[in-house]
Design a protein around this motif. Structure first.
Motif, PDB file in Angstrom:
ATOM      1  N   PHE A 324       0.837  -1.209   0.000  1.00 32.50           N
ATOM      2  CA  PHE A 324       0.000   0.000   0.000  1.00 32.50           C
ATOM      3  C   PHE A 324       0.870   1.257   0.000  1.00 32.50           C
ATOM      4  O   PHE A 324       0.563   2.239  -0.687  1.00 32.50           O
ATOM      5  N   TRP A 325       1.951   1.230   0.774  1.00 28.03           N
ATOM      6  CA  TRP A 325       2.844   2.391   0.830  1.00 28.03           C
ATOM      7  C   TRP A 325       3.467   2.660  -0.536  1.00 28.03           C
ATOM      8  O   TRP A 325       3.551   3.814  -0.976  1.00 28.03           O
ATOM      9  N   LEU A 326       3.871   1.611  -1.224  1.00 27.56           N
ATOM     10  CA  LEU A 326       4.441   1.775  -2.563  1.00 27.56           C
ATOM     11  C   LEU A 326       3.418   2.368  -3.528  1.00 27.56           C
ATOM     12  O   LEU A 326       3.731   3.261  -4.322  1.00 27.56           O
ATOM     13  N   GLN A 329       2.989   6.061  -2.908  1.00 31.26           N
ATOM     14  CA  GLN A 329       4.103   6.845  -3.429  1.00 31.26           C
ATOM     15  C   GLN A 329       4.035   6.962  -4.949  1.00 31.26           C
ATOM     16  O   GLN A 329       4.275   8.035  -5.520  1.00 31.26           O
ATOM     17  N   LEU A 330       3.712   5.859  -5.617  1.00 22.83           N
ATOM     18  CA  LEU A 330       3.661   5.867  -7.080  1.00 22.83           C
ATOM     19  C   LEU A 330       2.454   6.628  -7.605  1.00 22.83           C
ATOM     20  O   LEU A 330       2.462   7.099  -8.743  1.00 22.83           O
ATOM     21  N   ALA A 331       1.410   6.744  -6.780  1.00 23.52           N
ATOM     22  CA  ALA A 331       0.211   7.465  -7.209  1.00 23.52           C
ATOM     23  C   ALA A 331       0.457   8.959  -7.340  1.00 23.52           C
ATOM     24  O   ALA A 331      -0.353   9.673  -7.945  1.00 23.52           O
ATOM     25  N   LEU A 359      -9.438  -1.851   8.352  1.00 24.03           N
ATOM     26  CA  LEU A 359      -8.218  -1.113   8.036  1.00 24.03           C
ATOM     27  C   LEU A 359      -7.728  -1.455   6.631  1.00 24.03           C
ATOM     28  O   LEU A 359      -7.355  -0.564   5.849  1.00 24.03           O
ATOM     29  N   PHE A 360      -7.745  -2.734   6.299  1.00 25.00           N
ATOM     30  CA  PHE A 360      -7.334  -3.166   4.961  1.00 25.00           C
ATOM     31  C   PHE A 360      -8.265  -2.568   3.906  1.00 25.00           C
ATOM     32  O   PHE A 360      -7.820  -2.086   2.860  1.00 25.00           O
ATOM     33  N   SER A 361      -9.561  -2.580   4.197  1.00 27.16           N
ATOM     34  CA  SER A 361     -10.545  -2.017   3.272  1.00 27.16           C
ATOM     35  C   SER A 361     -10.339  -0.518   3.086  1.00 27.16           C
ATOM     36  O   SER A 361     -10.458   0.014   1.973  1.00 27.16           O
ATOM     37  N   LEU A 362      -9.994   0.173   4.184  1.00 26.90           N
ATOM     38  CA  LEU A 362      -9.780   1.613   4.106  1.00 26.90           C
ATOM     39  C   LEU A 362      -8.568   1.939   3.232  1.00 26.90           C
ATOM     40  O   LEU A 362      -8.616   2.882   2.426  1.00 26.90           O
ATOM     41  N   MET A 364      -7.447   0.099   0.758  1.00 18.72           N
ATOM     42  CA  MET A 364      -7.832  -0.172  -0.629  1.00 18.72           C
ATOM     43  C   MET A 364      -8.656   0.982  -1.193  1.00 18.72           C
ATOM     44  O   MET A 364      -8.446   1.415  -2.333  1.00 18.72           O
ATOM     45  N   TRP A 365      -9.593   1.472  -0.391  1.00 17.12           N
ATOM     46  CA  TRP A 365     -10.434   2.582  -0.850  1.00 17.12           C
ATOM     47  C   TRP A 365      -9.590   3.829  -1.107  1.00 17.12           C
ATOM     48  O   TRP A 365      -9.819   4.558  -2.069  1.00 17.12           O
ATOM     49  N   ARG A 366      -8.601   4.064  -0.251  1.00 14.82           N
ATOM     50  CA  ARG A 366      -7.726   5.225  -0.424  1.00 14.82           C
ATOM     51  C   ARG A 366      -6.909   5.109  -1.717  1.00 14.82           C
ATOM     52  O   ARG A 366      -6.772   6.071  -2.470  1.00 14.82           O
ATOM     53  N   ILE A 367      -6.397   3.918  -1.988  1.00  7.27           N
ATOM     54  CA  ILE A 367      -5.624   3.704  -3.219  1.00  7.27           C
ATOM     55  C   ILE A 367      -6.496   3.952  -4.438  1.00  7.27           C
ATOM     56  O   ILE A 367      -6.077   4.586  -5.425  1.00  7.27           O
ATOM     57  N   CYS A 368      -7.725   3.456  -4.394  1.00 11.35           N
ATOM     58  CA  CYS A 368      -8.633   3.677  -5.528  1.00 11.35           C
ATOM     59  C   CYS A 368      -8.842   5.172  -5.769  1.00 11.35           C
ATOM     60  O   CYS A 368      -8.823   5.646  -6.914  1.00 11.35           O
ATOM     61  N   GLY A 369      -9.031   5.929  -4.682  1.00  9.08           N
ATOM     62  CA  GLY A 369      -9.232   7.362  -4.830  1.00  9.08           C
ATOM     63  C   GLY A 369      -8.020   8.065  -5.412  1.00  9.08           C
ATOM     64  O   GLY A 369      -8.157   8.956  -6.258  1.00  9.08           O
ATOM     65  N   LEU A 370      -6.821   7.665  -4.982  1.00  6.95           N
ATOM     66  CA  LEU A 370      -5.608   8.295  -5.486  1.00  6.95           C
ATOM     67  C   LEU A 370      -5.442   8.079  -6.985  1.00  6.95           C
ATOM     68  O   LEU A 370      -5.079   8.990  -7.724  1.00  6.95           O
ATOM     69  N   PHE A 371      -5.712   6.853  -7.437  1.00  4.77           N
ATOM     70  CA  PHE A 371      -5.497   6.578  -8.852  1.00  4.77           C
ATOM     71  C   PHE A 371      -6.660   7.068  -9.707  1.00  4.77           C
ATOM     72  O   PHE A 371      -6.490   7.297 -10.896  1.00  4.77           O
TER      73      PHE A 371
END
Length: 376
Positions: A324-326, A329-331, A359-362, A364-371
């Motif tokens: 998730f951290w990677l 950063q890449l986003a 926490l895992f779901s949160l 994932m949702w954050r990554i989706c928003g970033l991309f």
């Protein structure tokens, strides 16, 4: 008389056949292994395996020698093309460095400069140096695996650094000799991964700054023009497989020093993700790993409801933080052309896991928003 002679000949032939069979039987009995047929078969299998490994090692050595000669030839040709604008002896010095058994930095505090209407800097001296050469290196059997790994890593890194320093004058040659460049990239990246393979089984992680520098060199080399100069499907597939292995090592490491290894490995992966050639496929590999883990978590929840025992891979779950951290950063780079179907799949899985793994779901949702933001 003729019948009697024929009978004698037939009897002699029959006697020779019986004697031959008896001799073969005696030879087989005498050659029978003392430990039994099973032990003999295992011993024979070990001999064949060692012989096969020997041939593989020899073939790999010949391949490395051939690649090294092609590297020297490429750099020498490039320096020859720019000899009129180059300081005396600089081209020969670069080729000499690559031909040494124990690579050393170029002379000077900051490498060497070549001029071609504007100066192009070759930064060699600032890179990590090779560990001390073993004693009697000319007759050394190279049993020190750590020394061999570092030697291989530095040799390829040094070539790519020299080539990057000549990038303003060698673009056309890269198109023709891209096979040499990509082969060197694969060999260098494999050397880096080998160090993490050893750390995965408990070996100490030495020279982490050297590993990070090597991945930066790979990213810099592959970022030339944003295209795959001379890259075959086979070469790019090897690079992707090495990236997959690095991600797998990141997710499965459970050694006592896992945190220190994770930190170095994450930094190396982030450096590779900085390449415009690798960024998009790398992001998609990370998303695919998250989706697979999300599917495993969902299956675990379903089976737990049915009161079936199904062990959860908590190591993957804990180490997913680094993935998730990677991705976060890449986003930050909005130029990544990520497959939006993967983003939608992540968002869908995030909602299904919201109750059991919030926490895992949160994340994932954050990554989706970033991309998603990166494509608006």
């Amino acid at each position: 008389m003729e019948e009697k002679a024929a009978s004698c000949r037939q009897g002699a032939v029959s006697w020779y056949i019986r004697v031959s069979r008896l001799a073969v039987a005696v030879a087989i009995i005498k050659s029978r292994p003392s430990g039994g047929a099973r032990q003999f078969a295992e011993s024979l299998a070990d001999q064949l395996r060692l012989q096969d490994e020997g041939w593989r090692s020899k073939a790999q050595g010949l391949h490395d020698d051939l690649l090294h000669l092609r590297q020297e030839l490429l750099l020498t040709r490039l320096m020859f093309k720019t000899r009129s604008n180059t300081e005396p002896g600089q081209g020969q010095e670069i080729a000499k460095v690559l031909s040494q058994d124990d690579p050393q930095p170029l002379k000077g505090d900051s490498g060497c400069d070549t001029d071609n209407s504007s100066q192009t800097h070759i930064n060699i001296a600032k890179g990590p140096c090779l560990p001390p050469t073993p004693p009697n290196s000319q007759n050394f059997p190279l049993q020190d695996r750590q020394w061999r790994q570092d030697h291989r890593l530095v040799k390829h890194m040094q070539f790519l650094q020299c080539l990057s320093g000549l990038r303003r004058v060698c673009e056309s040659s890269l198109c023709r000799d891209g096979d040499v460049v990509w082969d060197s990239v694969v060999q260098l990246l494999d050397s880096v991964v080998e160090v993490f393979r050893q750390a995965h089984v408990g070996q100490p992680l030495l020279h982490p700054e050297q590993l990070h520098h090597a991945t930066q060199v790979v990213a810099q080399t592959l970022s030339r023009g944003g295209t795959r100069h001379g890259c075959s499907v086979q070469h790019f597939s090897k690079v992707e497989n090495l990236l997959k292995e690095m991600i797998s090592l990141l997710l499965t490491n459970q050694q006592l020093d896992a945190f220190s290894v994770h930190e170095v490995l994450s930094e190396c992966l982030l450096a590779l993700g900085g390449s415009c050639v690798l960024r998009t496929p790398f992001i998609q590999l990370l998303m695919s790993e998250i989706l697979q883990l999300a599917q495993q978590l969902w299956e675990t929840c379903e089976r737990s409801r049915e009161e079936l025992q199904h062990p959860m891979d908590w190591i993957h779950y804990q180490n997913s933080f680094y993935v998730f951290w990677l991705l976060e950063q890449l986003a930050q780079d909005t130029n990544s052309n990520v497959n939006q179907e993967l983003v939608i799949d992540l968002e869908t899985k995030a909602f299904t896991l919201a109750d059991e793994f919030p926490l895992f779901s949160l994340y994932m949702w954050r990554i989706c928003g970033l991309f998603r933001v990166g494509h608006q």
